[in-house]
Structure formats: structure tokens, C-alpha cells
Design a protein around this motif. Structure first.
Motif, PDB file in Angstrom:
ATOM      1  N   PHE A 209       3.148   9.463  -3.399  1.00 42.60           N
ATOM      2  CA  PHE A 209       3.667  10.714  -2.854  1.00 42.60           C
ATOM      3  C   PHE A 209       2.731  11.845  -3.296  1.00 42.60           C
ATOM      4  O   PHE A 209       2.010  11.707  -4.277  1.00 42.60           O
ATOM      5  N   ASP A 210       2.784  12.985  -2.597  1.00 40.70           N
ATOM      6  CA  ASP A 210       2.106  14.230  -2.976  1.00 40.70           C
ATOM      7  C   ASP A 210       0.841  14.049  -3.818  1.00 40.70           C
ATOM      8  O   ASP A 210       0.895  13.522  -4.925  1.00 40.70           O
ATOM      9  N   GLN A 211      -0.263  14.529  -3.316  1.00 41.35           N
ATOM     10  CA  GLN A 211      -1.488  14.637  -4.098  1.00 41.35           C
ATOM     11  C   GLN A 211      -1.899  16.108  -4.159  1.00 41.35           C
ATOM     12  O   GLN A 211      -1.602  16.882  -3.251  1.00 41.35           O
ATOM     13  N   PHE A 212      -2.589  16.497  -5.221  1.00 39.03           N
ATOM     14  CA  PHE A 212      -2.976  17.888  -5.426  1.00 39.03           C
ATOM     15  C   PHE A 212      -3.737  18.410  -4.215  1.00 39.03           C
ATOM     16  O   PHE A 212      -4.726  17.836  -3.778  1.00 39.03           O
ATOM     17  N   GLN A 213      -3.257  19.521  -3.655  1.00 36.25           N
ATOM     18  CA  GLN A 213      -3.859  20.189  -2.505  1.00 36.25           C
ATOM     19  C   GLN A 213      -4.085  19.234  -1.332  1.00 36.25           C
ATOM     20  O   GLN A 213      -5.020  19.396  -0.546  1.00 36.25           O
ATOM     21  N   ASP A 214      -3.232  18.242  -1.228  1.00 35.41           N
ATOM     22  CA  ASP A 214      -3.296  17.258  -0.141  1.00 35.41           C
ATOM     23  C   ASP A 214      -4.637  16.531  -0.072  1.00 35.41           C
ATOM     24  O   ASP A 214      -5.055  16.064   0.997  1.00 35.41           O
ATOM     25  N   GLN A 215      -5.318  16.426  -1.203  1.00 38.18           N
ATOM     26  CA  GLN A 215      -6.557  15.666  -1.236  1.00 38.18           C
ATOM     27  C   GLN A 215      -6.239  14.175  -1.131  1.00 38.18           C
ATOM     28  O   GLN A 215      -5.170  13.723  -1.510  1.00 38.18           O
ATOM     29  N   PRO A 216      -7.201  13.368  -0.647  1.00 42.71           N
ATOM     30  CA  PRO A 216      -6.881  11.958  -0.387  1.00 42.71           C
ATOM     31  C   PRO A 216      -6.871  11.094  -1.640  1.00 42.71           C
ATOM     32  O   PRO A 216      -7.526  11.404  -2.645  1.00 42.71           O
ATOM     33  N   VAL A 217      -6.136  10.009  -1.547  1.00 39.92           N
ATOM     34  CA  VAL A 217      -6.281   8.916  -2.500  1.00 39.92           C
ATOM     35  C   VAL A 217      -7.519   8.121  -2.084  1.00 39.92           C
ATOM     36  O   VAL A 217      -7.656   7.746  -0.924  1.00 39.92           O
ATOM     37  N   TYR A 218      -8.420   7.867  -3.025  1.00 36.07           N
ATOM     38  CA  TYR A 218      -9.603   7.056  -2.747  1.00 36.07           C
ATOM     39  C   TYR A 218      -9.350   5.614  -3.190  1.00 36.07           C
ATOM     40  O   TYR A 218      -8.966   5.363  -4.333  1.00 36.07           O
ATOM     41  N   ILE A 219      -9.576   4.686  -2.260  1.00 34.07           N
ATOM     42  CA  ILE A 219      -9.548   3.257  -2.551  1.00 34.07           C
ATOM     43  C   ILE A 219     -10.941   2.738  -2.255  1.00 34.07           C
ATOM     44  O   ILE A 219     -11.385   2.737  -1.102  1.00 34.07           O
ATOM     45  N   VAL A 220     -11.661   2.307  -3.269  1.00 34.82           N
ATOM     46  CA  VAL A 220     -13.074   1.958  -3.118  1.00 34.82           C
ATOM     47  C   VAL A 220     -13.341   0.557  -3.660  1.00 34.82           C
ATOM     48  O   VAL A 220     -12.952   0.223  -4.789  1.00 34.82           O
ATOM     49  N   ASN A 221     -14.012  -0.256  -2.831  1.00 36.40           N
ATOM     50  CA  ASN A 221     -14.494  -1.560  -3.280  1.00 36.40           C
ATOM     51  C   ASN A 221     -13.379  -2.381  -3.916  1.00 36.40           C
ATOM     52  O   ASN A 221     -13.567  -3.038  -4.941  1.00 36.40           O
ATOM     53  N   SER A 222     -12.214  -2.369  -3.307  1.00 26.15           N
ATOM     54  CA  SER A 222     -11.049  -3.019  -3.886  1.00 26.15           C
ATOM     55  C   SER A 222     -10.455  -4.038  -2.926  1.00 26.15           C
ATOM     56  O   SER A 222     -10.677  -3.982  -1.713  1.00 26.15           O
ATOM     57  N   THR A 223      -9.701  -4.973  -3.473  1.00 28.32           N
ATOM     58  CA  THR A 223      -9.097  -6.052  -2.696  1.00 28.32           C
ATOM     59  C   THR A 223      -7.594  -6.072  -2.909  1.00 28.32           C
ATOM     60  O   THR A 223      -7.116  -6.024  -4.041  1.00 28.32           O
ATOM     61  N   SER A 242       2.885   5.228   1.708  1.00 26.91           N
ATOM     62  CA  SER A 242       2.908   6.620   1.247  1.00 26.91           C
ATOM     63  C   SER A 242       3.737   7.487   2.176  1.00 26.91           C
ATOM     64  O   SER A 242       3.993   7.137   3.332  1.00 26.91           O
ATOM     65  N   ILE A 243       4.123   8.633   1.654  1.00 31.16           N
ATOM     66  CA  ILE A 243       4.762   9.683   2.436  1.00 31.16           C
ATOM     67  C   ILE A 243       3.939  10.955   2.259  1.00 31.16           C
ATOM     68  O   ILE A 243       3.752  11.445   1.141  1.00 31.16           O
ATOM     69  N   GLY A 244       3.412  11.504   3.356  1.00 30.72           N
ATOM     70  CA  GLY A 244       2.681  12.764   3.316  1.00 30.72           C
ATOM     71  C   GLY A 244       1.387  12.722   2.531  1.00 30.72           C
ATOM     72  O   GLY A 244       0.986  13.728   1.946  1.00 30.72           O
ATOM     73  N   VAL A 245       0.716  11.590   2.526  1.00 28.58           N
ATOM     74  CA  VAL A 245      -0.499  11.417   1.720  1.00 28.58           C
ATOM     75  C   VAL A 245      -1.642  10.933   2.598  1.00 28.58           C
ATOM     76  O   VAL A 245      -1.468  10.065   3.446  1.00 28.58           O
ATOM     77  N   SER A 246      -2.826  11.488   2.373  1.00 29.29           N
ATOM     78  CA  SER A 246      -4.036  11.012   3.036  1.00 29.29           C
ATOM     79  C   SER A 246      -4.710   9.942   2.184  1.00 29.29           C
ATOM     80  O   SER A 246      -4.635   9.963   0.959  1.00 29.29           O
ATOM     81  N   TRP A 247      -5.394   9.006   2.860  1.00 26.61           N
ATOM     82  CA  TRP A 247      -6.114   7.938   2.180  1.00 26.61           C
ATOM     83  C   TRP A 247      -7.544   7.885   2.693  1.00 26.61           C
ATOM     84  O   TRP A 247      -7.791   8.033   3.899  1.00 26.61           O
ATOM     85  N   THR A 248      -8.492   7.642   1.805  1.00 25.28           N
ATOM     86  CA  THR A 248      -9.861   7.309   2.183  1.00 25.28           C
ATOM     87  C   THR A 248     -10.176   5.955   1.575  1.00 25.28           C
ATOM     88  O   THR A 248     -10.236   5.812   0.350  1.00 25.28           O
ATOM     89  N   ILE A 249     -10.347   4.965   2.440  1.00 26.40           N
ATOM     90  CA  ILE A 249     -10.516   3.574   2.029  1.00 26.40           C
ATOM     91  C   ILE A 249     -11.931   3.148   2.367  1.00 26.40           C
ATOM     92  O   ILE A 249     -12.343   3.211   3.530  1.00 26.40           O
ATOM     93  N   ILE A 250     -12.700   2.708   1.358  1.00 25.84           N
ATOM     94  CA  ILE A 250     -14.118   2.426   1.539  1.00 25.84           C
ATOM     95  C   ILE A 250     -14.452   1.030   1.002  1.00 25.84           C
ATOM     96  O   ILE A 250     -14.107   0.689  -0.132  1.00 25.84           O
ATOM     97  N   ASN A 251     -15.134   0.227   1.823  1.00 27.60           N
ATOM     98  CA  ASN A 251     -15.652  -1.083   1.406  1.00 27.60           C
ATOM     99  C   ASN A 251     -14.580  -1.943   0.748  1.00 27.60           C
ATOM    100  O   ASN A 251     -14.824  -2.609  -0.276  1.00 27.60           O
ATOM    101  N   SER A 252     -13.394  -1.959   1.330  1.00 27.01           N
ATOM    102  CA  SER A 252     -12.273  -2.676   0.735  1.00 27.01           C
ATOM    103  C   SER A 252     -11.743  -3.758   1.666  1.00 27.01           C
ATOM    104  O   SER A 252     -12.026  -3.771   2.866  1.00 27.01           O
ATOM    105  N   LEU A 253     -10.971  -4.672   1.104  1.00 27.60           N
ATOM    106  CA  LEU A 253     -10.428  -5.815   1.830  1.00 27.60           C
ATOM    107  C   LEU A 253      -8.918  -5.853   1.690  1.00 27.60           C
ATOM    108  O   LEU A 253      -8.389  -5.798   0.574  1.00 27.60           O
ATOM    109  N   PHE A 254      -8.233  -5.961   2.829  1.00 32.82           N
ATOM    110  CA  PHE A 254      -6.780  -6.124   2.869  1.00 32.82           C
ATOM    111  C   PHE A 254      -6.488  -7.395   3.664  1.00 32.82           C
ATOM    112  O   PHE A 254      -6.766  -7.449   4.864  1.00 32.82           O
ATOM    113  N   SER A 255      -5.946  -8.399   3.021  1.00 31.97           N
ATOM    114  CA  SER A 255      -5.578  -9.609   3.757  1.00 31.97           C
ATOM    115  C   SER A 255      -4.423 -10.322   3.086  1.00 31.97           C
ATOM    116  O   SER A 255      -4.213 -10.198   1.877  1.00 31.97           O
ATOM    117  N   HIS A 256      -3.638 -11.048   3.913  1.00 32.99           N
ATOM    118  CA  HIS A 256      -2.517 -11.848   3.440  1.00 32.99           C
ATOM    119  C   HIS A 256      -1.423 -11.026   2.778  1.00 32.99           C
ATOM    120  O   HIS A 256      -0.686 -11.514   1.915  1.00 32.99           O
TER     121      HIS A 256
END
Length: 358
Positions: A209-223, A242-256
């Protein structure tokens, strides 16, 4: 259905951007961190934090010296935390959820050195941060929009977290975060779960929930998941929610990962609700979901958005996808533009140099 788009590319030597090293790549220890072979440039803000001068060191060189209670105590104190548990991978099961106190330290960095797995033992959430929880000590009345704690988890694995028993702060089997900032770099999330039904809760691994000044959560190189038997699960957002949160997802894997609820949101008559966003559940108003250099595949839902559920209630949010692949996700409906992505038909979405296949 197959869609390929190509308009814009970025060079790896773009000013201010550097590659991220991935230390979590031992095949015997589960799928590695990150999307194999991906090399999308990383902005400086999303790179690992420097822990060369730590505030706390857990352990004295042996596995026995690294206990779950020491982890809980160290995280409560904050600062930069590293581990000295020997040269082999180690799993540390926490005796209780580790809590981040808002007045302990503005910066909290938890670095596992590529060897440490923190486990909830299948019975508890692993990590909890909430700037609006008075039990964690308020530092401002504007708790939903403060710049600290700034939490970074890096070079570490979160496994077997379970927040099913949590009522007030549901979701987030591994991590529940509100306020401040959250960054995830070189991490893995295996077999974390949250409540299995409900129309507006989820995040088998992470709930934000809520991040400072609506800045994104960074997810980097993660599985998140990464192979059969390693996936995360929740009512909505098998991996993240999330609710009301931006995300920046880089070089990551989501499966299963799986969204196992039933009936959507709002819940259909006679159903408990949920089942949307096999990998990602993004709800709110003005927010951005940015996916770069990432692979989202073989996630599953019962309701909507086999890969991604993105609903901007006031129709101001947007999605950006570049150099990514979304394929072979299972189930769901309501795909007005791209397969596996549930969103309003008028959602602003830009897809470049990417493949999306149902």
C-alpha cells in the motif's frame, strides 16, 4: 493469439544505468533470481544498496550462529544488515514475523549475500512494515506518505511465508509493506501464501500500500516461483498485489504463481470473491505498471487476468511493457486488448519490443 510490438529499444550503456550482478544461481538451491539472459538497463535508483560498512552482522561465521531470533532482533533495530553464516546456503526459520519499526532507522537494508533464505516455516509472514501501524511507532500523522523507512531487500530468498491467519493486514505471505519505500533486488520468492479467498486481498509473496510521493516499488532481477513446485499463491495476485501503488519490474521472472480465489471483485453472487491476477494484481487510481526485460509465464487464475490484473478505477493509470514476454498463462477472461492482461478497454498501454501470447 500472438502479438509482437517493436518501436523503442534502450542501450545498456545509457547514462546513469548499470547492470545488476546476480549471485543467486545455484541450481541445487532452486530457480535462480531474475529472467535468464535479460539485460534491460537498470536505473541507478534500482541497483543494490552498498553494504560494505554494515550496521549489523548476523552470525559469526557458522550456520549455528545465525538464528531466527537474531534476525528478528536485527530487523527491529534497522540499518544495514548482512549475514555471516558460513560459505554454504542456509535457511533461517523465523520464530515470529520480523517487524520494521518506523523510528528505528530511516534506511533498512537486508542483504543475504546470495546464500540466505528467510523462512516463515509455513505458518507465519516473514517481514512486516507499516508506517500507519501505531504499534510500530508513528513518526508523522501523515503516515501514508512519508519517506521512511526506505526498505531494500537484496540477494536473499523468502520462502514458506504464510499470512493466512492475518486479519487486519491481510495478504503478503512473505512481505507486507505500507508507506516509505520498498525495493527488491536479486531476490527469490518460493511457496509463499496468503488468504485463498476474498475480493480485494492478495499477494502470495508481496502486498503493498501507499509509497512515498507515489513513487514506484522496484522489483529487479528477481524470481517469483520460477519452476513447478516453487510458485506463490493467494486469492488475487499470486505473486504480488497492491492498492494505489505503481510498480517498475525489471529483468524478473514470474511463473507458476496462482490466484486461487473465486468470483472476482466485486464478488459474484454466491462466491467468496477473488481469483484475479495470476502473477500481478494492480488496483487503484493513478498508477503505472512498468515491465521491462521480464518473463511472465505459466501463472494461473480462476477469474480474470491470467498474467496481469490492472484496474485503474478513475481510468488514469497506465501500463508500459518493453523487451518482455508474456505467454502460456492459464485461465481467466476479460481481455479487451491483449491476452492474459485484464484491464479497462481505454487503459493507456504501450507495448514495445515484446511478445504476448495466449
Amino acid at each position: 493469439m500472438f502479438i509482437m510490438a517493436g518501436l523503442i529499444s534502450c542501450s545498456d550503456d545509457e547514462s546513469g544505468k548499470t547492470p545488476v550482478h546476480n549471485p543467486l544461481a545455484n541450481p541445487a538451491d532452486g530457480p535462480p533470481a531474475g529472467n535468464p539472459g535479460a539485460s534491460y538497463p537498470i536505473p541507478a535508483i534500482a541497483t543494490p544498496e552498498d553494504v560494505s560498512t554494515p550496521d549489523q552482522v548476523i552470525g559469526n561465521g557458522t550456520p549455528e550462529s545465525c538464528t531466527g531470533q537474531l534476525v528478528v532482533d536485527a530487523i527491529a533495530k534497522g540499518g544495514k544488515i548482512i549475514f555471516d553464516c558460513g560459505s554454504e546456503p542456509i535457511t533461517i526459520t523465523l520464530p515470529e514475523t520480523a517487524r520494521i519499526f518506523n523510528d528505528a532507522s530511516d534506511e533498512v537494508v537486508i542483504d543475504g549475500g546470495g546464500l540466505v533464505t528467510l523462512s516463515g516455516g509455513g505458518v507465519r509472514r516473514i517481514l512486516y512494515m507499516n508506517t500507519c501501524d501505531q504499534d510500530l511507532n508513528w513518526t508523522t500523522s501523515h503516515c501514508q506518505d512519508q519517506d521512511h523507512p526506505r526498505l531494500t531487500v537484496q540477494n536473499i530468498t523468502f520462502a514458506d511465508g504464510n499470512s493466512v491467519s492475518e486479519i487486519e493486514y491481510s495478504g503478503g505471505g512473505a512481505i507486507w509493506a505500507r508507506g516509505g519505500r520498498l525495493k527488491v533486488v536479486n531476490c527469490r520468492f518460493f511457496n509463499n501464501i496468503c488468504a485463498s479467498t476474498g475480493p480485494d486481498l492478495g499477494g502470495g509473496a508481496i502486498r503493498v500500500f501507499d509509497q512515498f510521493q507515489d513513487q514506484p516499488v522496484y522489483i529487479v532481477n528477481s524470481t517469483f516461483g520460477g519452476a513447478e513446485g516453487y510458485g506463490n499463491s493467494g486469492s488475487n495476485g499470486g505473486a504480488i498485489s497492491s492498492i494505489g501503488v505503481s510498480w517498475t519490474i525489471i529483468n524478473s521472472l514470474f511463473s507458476h504463481n496462482t490466484a486461487v480465489g473465486n468470483g472476482g471483485n466485486p464478488a459474484e453472487a454466491g462466491t467468496p470473491g477473488g481469483g484475479s491476477g495470476g502473477a500481478i494484481y494492480n488496483d487503484g487510481n493513478h498508477m503505472t505498471l512498468s515491465i521491462f526485460g521480464s518473463l511472465i509465464e505459466q501463472n494461473e487464475v480462476n477469474a480474470y487476468g491470467a498474467a496481469i490484473f490492472f484496474v485503474s478505477n478513475n481510468h488514469t493509470g497506465n501500463i508500459v511493457i518493453d523487451q518482455s514476454t508474456i505467454r502460456n498463462n492459464i485461465g481467466g477472461s476479460w481481455y479487451p486488448v491483449y491476452p492474459d492482461i485484464s484491464m479497462h478497454a481505454d487503459t493507456d498501454i504501450a507495448v514495445t519490443n515484446s511478445e504476448i501470447t495466449d
